[in-house]
Motif scaffolding. Structure first.
Motif, short mmCIF file in Angstrom:
data_model
loop_
_atom_site.label_atom_id
_atom_site.label_comp_id
_atom_site.label_asym_id
_atom_site.label_seq_id
_atom_site.Cartn_x
_atom_site.Cartn_y
_atom_site.Cartn_z
N LEU A 20 0.84 -1.20 0.00
CA LEU A 20 0.00 0.00 0.00
C LEU A 20 0.87 1.25 0.00
O LEU A 20 0.59 2.20 -0.74
CB LEU A 20 -0.93 -0.01 1.21
N GLU A 21 1.92 1.26 0.81
CA GLU A 21 2.79 2.43 0.86
C GLU A 21 3.44 2.69 -0.49
O GLU A 21 3.55 3.84 -0.93
CB GLU A 21 3.86 2.23 1.94
N PHE A 73 -10.90 0.56 5.08
CA PHE A 73 -11.14 1.99 5.26
C PHE A 73 -9.83 2.75 5.48
O PHE A 73 -9.68 3.88 5.02
CB PHE A 73 -12.09 2.23 6.43
N ASP A 74 -8.88 2.12 6.17
CA ASP A 74 -7.59 2.76 6.36
C ASP A 74 -6.89 2.96 5.02
O ASP A 74 -6.27 4.00 4.78
CB ASP A 74 -6.72 1.90 7.29
N ALA A 75 -6.99 1.97 4.14
CA ALA A 75 -6.38 2.09 2.82
C ALA A 75 -7.03 3.21 2.02
O ALA A 75 -6.35 4.00 1.36
CB ALA A 75 -6.47 0.77 2.07
N ALA A 80 -6.52 8.53 -0.23
CA ALA A 80 -7.19 9.81 -0.45
C ALA A 80 -6.34 11.00 -0.05
O ALA A 80 -6.55 12.11 -0.53
CB ALA A 80 -8.52 9.84 0.31
N ARG A 81 -5.37 10.80 0.83
CA ARG A 81 -4.48 11.90 1.19
C ARG A 81 -3.76 12.47 -0.02
O ARG A 81 -3.46 13.66 -0.07
CB ARG A 81 -3.45 11.43 2.21
N VAL A 82 -3.47 11.59 -1.00
CA VAL A 82 -2.72 12.05 -2.17
C VAL A 82 -3.55 12.02 -3.45
O VAL A 82 -3.28 12.76 -4.39
CB VAL A 82 -1.44 11.20 -2.38
N ASP A 83 -4.57 11.15 -3.50
CA ASP A 83 -5.35 11.00 -4.73
C ASP A 83 -6.76 10.51 -4.38
O ASP A 83 -7.04 9.32 -4.36
CB ASP A 83 -4.66 9.98 -5.65
N MET A 241 -17.02 6.75 2.06
CA MET A 241 -17.02 8.19 1.82
C MET A 241 -16.41 8.96 2.99
O MET A 241 -15.61 9.89 2.80
CB MET A 241 -18.44 8.67 1.57
N SER A 242 -16.77 8.58 4.20
CA SER A 242 -16.23 9.28 5.37
C SER A 242 -14.71 9.20 5.41
O SER A 242 -14.04 10.18 5.74
CB SER A 242 -16.82 8.67 6.65
N HIS A 243 -14.17 8.03 5.08
CA HIS A 243 -12.71 7.89 5.11
C HIS A 243 -12.05 8.60 3.92
O HIS A 243 -10.90 9.05 4.03
CB HIS A 243 -12.33 6.42 5.17
#
Length: 400
Positions: A20-21, A73-75, A80-83, A241-243
């Motif tokens: 994932l990273e 949800f963590d993924a 979403a932080r970057v894309d 959506m929330s995540h």
């Protein structure tokens, strides 16, 4: 392997975390340019496919990675932080897989394990043509199945997908939910999504012209009353959506923080050498961080509620399902507010030079603003207020 269980003991492996990273790093390299260009992110979707993370939520017994809801949800949040556009595509892919696990129609009962194992083995991408607010797709009963005619809009992840989950109305005003291969004869996916944010979610229009849908491909039969467990699908959707919103808020906060520390110049009247030492900026960052923190805590509580409900299986009661919906509504409202407010206010903290197009900092607000219009947050507030006033739970719908 039962499709009804959700292991509360599952934890992400080191290899899954590293994968994932690495994927996030690859997406971040081109995120600003792609957000500006829009269109179909074919290369990046292939990166997601190659990562194996399309099988993240599929049980290990079926060839998947066995990730629980919290890991999914963590993924979504971290991508979403970057894309946020591809976080949406990724999250909605897994939402369709949860539909296979939660619905009780023939497709789930007779072929559910095959759908999931095929997805893991062939690295299939799922999209949707399920939009319940668009009822233009009609299903006509024929021998052994149905014929589909009409269109569906806002079909997230449909363009470039391998499988589609769809909903259609029937002659008796009921509706069905089914699965079709995206390349089945008569299915056309149009790349006509043109919003000013979330530009690469492949959320185009899907047209159906005399498309065959077998009874065995139904996830929900017309006229059937979903069990409390089946209605958890909408809660999975709301938490995706929330995540996504939470990831946007975290991404916007970090981008602003980094700009302030590394590039911002202090205002002349502040009497400091570094912008990060300005008391007013420190106060404002503290206020924005509390918005992020509240959303994080609410999201974590909602995920715990959902996982407990999934573990209950068919024994889940209507009230237990209602508790999931209340926790999900709290998370949705707080993440919505955090994403919108931080995406906008960051410019007040970073100054005029941060509006340069090459930085792309405006994408956080644009993407949040577009996606948070998915369903009215005021109805979440109504549900929360009504519950606090008289204990009523939200009525299960595709949005609550």
């Amino acid at each position: 392997m039962s499709l009804t269980s959700e292991s509360l003991a599952a934890r992400p492996s080191a290899s899954a975390t590293n994968t994932l990273e690495r994927l996030i790093e690859q997406l971040a390299e081109t995120a600003v340019e792609r957000d500006r260009a829009g269109g179909h992110a074919a290369r990046e979707r292939e990166l997601i496919r190659a990562s194996g993370l399309l099988a993240l939520s599929i049980p290990r017994e079926l060839g998947g990675q066995g990730g629980e809801a919290a890991e999914l949800f963590d993924a979504v949040r971290r991508i979403a932080r970057v894309d946020s556009a591809l976080a949406h595509v990724f999250g909605f892919h897994h939402l369709q897989l949860y539909g296979v696990r939660l619905y009780a129609g023939p497709a789930a009962q007779q072929h559910g394990t095959r759908y999931l194992s095929d997805t893991a083995e062939q690295r299939l991408f799922w999209g949707n043509a399920l939009n319940p607010a668009d009822q233009r797709l009609r299903a006509r009963r024929v021998d052994g199945g149905w014929r589909l005619e009409g269109v569906k809009s806002f079909c997230s992840g449909a363009y470039g997908s391998d499988r589609l989950t769809l909903s259609a109305t029937t002659a008796d005003a009921g509706f069905l939910i089914g699965i079709v291969p995206t390349r089945r004869e008569g299915v056309t996916v149009e790349s006509d999504w043109d919003a000013f944010g979330q530009c690469q979610t492949d959320s185009g229009t899907v047209r159906f012209e005399n498309v065959w849908l077998a009874d065995a491909e139904l996830l929900q039969l017309p006229g059937s009353v979903p069990t409390p467990r089946a209605t958890l699908r909408s809660q999975v959707a709301q938490l995706v959506m929330s995540h996504l919103y939470l990831g946007l808020a975290e991404g916007a906060f970090e981008a602003a923080r980094r700009y302030t520390v590394e590039q911002s110049r202090p205002w002349f009247a502040a009497g400091v050498e570094r912008a990060a030492d300005e008391p007013i900026l420190q106060q404002r960052y503290g206020d924005l961080w509390l918005k992020v923190r509240a959303a994080q805590l609410a999201a974590a509580a909602a995920v715990t509620r959902l996982q407990q409900a999934l573990a209950r299986g068919e024994a889940l009661s209507a009230d237990e399902r209602g508790e999931v919906a209340i926790a999900g509504a709290e998370a949705k409202v707080l993440a919505h507010r955090a994403a919108i407010e931080i995406g906008s206010q960051l410019f007040e903290l970073t100054g005029a030079r941060s509006t340069s197009g090459r930085l792309g900092l405006d994408r956080f607000w644009r993407n949040a603003r577009v996606h948070t219009l998915h369903d009215p947050v005021d109805y979440k507030l109504r549900d929360l207020g009504r519950h606090r006033l008289d204990g009523r739970f939200p009525e299960p719908t595709a949005y609550s």
